[in-house]
Design a protein around this motif. Structure first.
Motif, PDB file in Angstrom:
ATOM      1  N   TYR A   5       0.830  -1.207   0.000  1.00 36.00           N
ATOM      2  CA  TYR A   5       0.000   0.000   0.000  1.00 36.00           C
ATOM      3  C   TYR A   5       0.868   1.263   0.000  1.00 36.00           C
ATOM      4  O   TYR A   5       0.614   2.207  -0.753  1.00 36.00           O
ATOM      5  CB  TYR A   5      -0.930   0.004   1.212  1.00 36.00           C
ATOM      6  CG  TYR A   5      -1.704   1.306   1.342  1.00 36.00           C
ATOM      7  CD1 TYR A   5      -2.854   1.531   0.590  1.00 36.00           C
ATOM      8  CD2 TYR A   5      -1.265   2.326   2.180  1.00 36.00           C
ATOM      9  CE1 TYR A   5      -3.554   2.728   0.674  1.00 36.00           C
ATOM     10  CE2 TYR A   5      -1.954   3.527   2.280  1.00 36.00           C
ATOM     11  CZ  TYR A   5      -3.092   3.717   1.519  1.00 36.00           C
ATOM     12  OH  TYR A   5      -3.771   4.916   1.595  1.00 36.00           O
ATOM     13  N   ARG A  47      -6.536   6.385   2.664  1.00 38.62           N
ATOM     14  CA  ARG A  47      -7.746   5.794   3.234  1.00 38.62           C
ATOM     15  C   ARG A  47      -7.416   5.347   4.652  1.00 38.62           C
ATOM     16  O   ARG A  47      -6.422   4.665   4.887  1.00 38.62           O
ATOM     17  CB  ARG A  47      -8.213   4.598   2.410  1.00 38.62           C
ATOM     18  CG  ARG A  47      -9.497   3.950   2.966  1.00 38.62           C
ATOM     19  CD  ARG A  47      -9.968   2.796   2.076  1.00 38.62           C
ATOM     20  NE  ARG A  47     -10.263   3.287   0.734  1.00 38.62           N
ATOM     21  CZ  ARG A  47      -9.548   2.986  -0.339  1.00 38.62           C
ATOM     22  NH1 ARG A  47      -8.486   2.187  -0.230  1.00 38.62           N
ATOM     23  NH2 ARG A  47      -9.872   3.475  -1.519  1.00 38.62           N
ATOM     24  N   LEU A  58      -8.478   3.120   7.941  1.00 34.96           N
ATOM     25  CA  LEU A  58      -9.253   1.964   8.389  1.00 34.96           C
ATOM     26  C   LEU A  58      -9.269   1.976   9.907  1.00 34.96           C
ATOM     27  O   LEU A  58      -8.217   2.010  10.550  1.00 34.96           O
ATOM     28  CB  LEU A  58      -8.613   0.659   7.895  1.00 34.96           C
ATOM     29  CG  LEU A  58      -8.105   0.617   6.449  1.00 34.96           C
ATOM     30  CD1 LEU A  58      -7.505  -0.750   6.154  1.00 34.96           C
ATOM     31  CD2 LEU A  58      -9.210   0.945   5.475  1.00 34.96           C
ATOM     32  N   SER A  72     -11.500   9.317   2.497  1.00 37.36           N
ATOM     33  CA  SER A  72     -11.789   7.899   2.268  1.00 37.36           C
ATOM     34  C   SER A  72     -11.638   7.139   3.583  1.00 37.36           C
ATOM     35  O   SER A  72     -10.584   7.190   4.222  1.00 37.36           O
ATOM     36  CB  SER A  72     -10.839   7.327   1.210  1.00 37.36           C
ATOM     37  OG  SER A  72     -11.220   5.998   0.889  1.00 37.36           O
ATOM     38  N   LEU A 108     -12.839   3.503   5.961  1.00 33.56           N
ATOM     39  CA  LEU A 108     -13.486   2.211   6.171  1.00 33.56           C
ATOM     40  C   LEU A 108     -13.552   1.960   7.663  1.00 33.56           C
ATOM     41  O   LEU A 108     -12.518   1.919   8.340  1.00 33.56           O
ATOM     42  CB  LEU A 108     -12.703   1.068   5.495  1.00 33.56           C
ATOM     43  CG  LEU A 108     -13.194  -0.353   5.843  1.00 33.56           C
ATOM     44  CD1 LEU A 108     -14.591  -0.607   5.280  1.00 33.56           C
ATOM     45  CD2 LEU A 108     -12.216  -1.415   5.338  1.00 33.56           C
ATOM     46  N   GLY A 125      -8.246  -5.560   6.565  1.00 36.68           N
ATOM     47  CA  GLY A 125      -8.193  -4.509   5.560  1.00 36.68           C
ATOM     48  C   GLY A 125      -6.771  -4.047   5.294  1.00 36.68           C
ATOM     49  O   GLY A 125      -6.372  -3.827   4.144  1.00 36.68           O
ATOM     50  N   HIS A 151      -4.789  -6.545   3.322  1.00 38.52           N
ATOM     51  CA  HIS A 151      -5.203  -6.583   1.917  1.00 38.52           C
ATOM     52  C   HIS A 151      -5.006  -5.233   1.226  1.00 38.52           C
ATOM     53  O   HIS A 151      -5.628  -4.935   0.208  1.00 38.52           O
ATOM     54  CB  HIS A 151      -6.655  -7.049   1.809  1.00 38.52           C
ATOM     55  CG  HIS A 151      -6.826  -8.514   2.094  1.00 38.52           C
ATOM     56  ND1 HIS A 151      -6.937  -9.008   3.385  1.00 38.52           N
ATOM     57  CD2 HIS A 151      -6.870  -9.594   1.276  1.00 38.52           C
ATOM     58  CE1 HIS A 151      -7.061 -10.325   3.339  1.00 38.52           C
ATOM     59  NE2 HIS A 151      -7.014 -10.708   2.076  1.00 38.52           N
ATOM     60  N   HIS A 152      -4.149  -4.390   1.826  1.00 41.77           N
ATOM     61  CA  HIS A 152      -3.643  -3.168   1.188  1.00 41.77           C
ATOM     62  C   HIS A 152      -4.725  -2.110   0.930  1.00 41.77           C
ATOM     63  O   HIS A 152      -4.640  -1.339  -0.022  1.00 41.77           O
ATOM     64  CB  HIS A 152      -2.948  -3.514  -0.144  1.00 41.77           C
ATOM     65  CG  HIS A 152      -2.207  -4.825  -0.128  1.00 41.77           C
ATOM     66  ND1 HIS A 152      -1.178  -5.078   0.763  1.00 41.77           N
ATOM     67  CD2 HIS A 152      -2.373  -5.960  -0.873  1.00 41.77           C
ATOM     68  CE1 HIS A 152      -0.732  -6.321   0.555  1.00 41.77           C
ATOM     69  NE2 HIS A 152      -1.438  -6.876  -0.420  1.00 41.77           N
ATOM     70  N   LEU A 153      -5.752  -2.083   1.808  1.00 35.75           N
ATOM     71  CA  LEU A 153      -6.836  -1.121   1.620  1.00 35.75           C
ATOM     72  C   LEU A 153      -6.485   0.280   2.105  1.00 35.75           C
ATOM     73  O   LEU A 153      -7.077   1.255   1.656  1.00 35.75           O
ATOM     74  CB  LEU A 153      -8.102  -1.596   2.344  1.00 35.75           C
ATOM     75  CG  LEU A 153      -8.946  -2.646   1.631  1.00 35.75           C
ATOM     76  CD1 LEU A 153     -10.104  -3.078   2.514  1.00 35.75           C
ATOM     77  CD2 LEU A 153      -9.456  -2.097   0.305  1.00 35.75           C
ATOM     78  N   GLY A 154      -5.568   0.388   3.057  1.00 36.42           N
ATOM     79  CA  GLY A 154      -5.247   1.704   3.589  1.00 36.42           C
ATOM     80  C   GLY A 154      -4.403   1.621   4.837  1.00 36.42           C
ATOM     81  O   GLY A 154      -3.778   0.602   5.129  1.00 36.42           O
TER      82      GLY A 154
END
Length: 305
Positions: free
Chosen positions: A170, A187, A189, A215, A217, A228, A231-234
């Protein structure tokens, strides 16, 4: 008051049915019904509303059920103490802690406990609600604040801080923030500030959200936040103990952190002599010692880089 009738009443109230209670007690439905009628006559009160779908407790029945429920929990505590062997550790141990701590710290270490005590049965109850230990809702708790009840044995285990973490992938894609204002381009999280959590975690998230992060989550527990991040979401707000079991996580703005969160082990005074409690307590304390050693090594390695 007749103990046998109270036992039958409790079974009926718990099952909501004369038939199901009779099956559990190995009694006929008519025998159960006679005992309930006799109890109602002795109390001069109606304990159940009867209808086609089953039985519902009346107000008087609710009062009696609360009393029999408390009695059962006390009897369970007494039975647990009687069953405890002076030398062997076996049987059920009900452990309660938060979802995040239970999934991310405690559960991965339980194999160490089972290897030593293979006949121990752990019932792990993960929820943010604080269960009542003296009322036997659980045997032992790991809590993120000092227990307030006076009739508990408590021991402070360690402190936790909430920090920011992200995956290497990320950060390679989005860049590494150098100051809090840079979070605007990322983002976040985190747990929702309205979800059940320790106040220090909620306050930390509220502080971060003042930087107008577009952004977001939110998840209702830290295990979801961790997934999260993996899985490189933020960039995720996570307890600092995750770095030991997930060394690939990269601290972000490492000087930014929450206030300290104390972690306590607690159990009822009446279980002080329980061998199962002692085994679990010693296991947790040993794991804390190992955890602290590993944290020092991580800190030393980070300082050398």
């Amino acid at each position: 008051m007749d103990w046998d009738k109270l036992r039958i009443f409790h079974a009926v109230a718990d099952a909501g049915s004369l038939t199901h209670a009779g099956e559990a007690l190995h009694l006929s439905q008519s025998a159960v019904s006679r005992q309930i009628r006799a109890l109602e006559e002795s109390l001069n009160a109606t304990l159940f509303h009867r209808h086609a779908r089953g039985l519902i407790l009346t107000e008087q029945g609710e009062l009696l059920f609360d009393a029999t429920n408390a009695m059962n929990k006390r009897l369970d505590a007494a039975a647990a103490r009687i069953r405890d062997s002076e030398e062997e550790v076996f049987g059920e141990l009900r452990v309660t802690t938060t979802t995040g701590f239970g999934l991310l710290w405690l559960a991965p270490r339980l194999p160490h406990l089972y290897r030593k005590y293979p006949e121990l049965k752990i019932d792990l109850m993960l929820e943010e609600k604080v269960l009542d230990l003296p009322m036997r809702e659980a045997d032992v708790a790991i809590r993120m604040k000092e227990p307030s009840q006076a009739d508990l044995v408590r021991k402070r285990l360690m402190t936790v801080k909430m920090k920011l973490y992200a995956s290497k992938e990320y950060l390679e894609k989005t860049g590494v923030p150098e100051k809090l204002e840079d979070l605007h381009a990322h983002r976040l999280l985190c747990q929702s500030t309205t979800s059940a959590q320790v106040s220090a975690g909620s306050s930390f998230v509220q502080r971060l959200l003042t930087y107008d992060i577009p952004s977001l989550l939110t998840v209702n527990n830290y295990f979801g936040v961790l997934q999260g991040v993996l899985h490189h979401l933020g960039i995720g707000v996570l307890p600092d103990y995750v770095i030991e079991d997930f060394p690939a996580l990269i601290p972000v703005l490492p000087e930014i952190e929450s206030n300290e969160i104390p972690v306590y082990l607690a159990y009822p005074e009446e279980l002080r002599q329980s061998q199962r409690i002692a085994a679990f307590r010693d296991f947790v304390q040993d794991e804390i010692i190992t955890y602290r050693k590993n944290q020092r090594k991580i800190a030393e390695n980070a300082a050398m880089q």
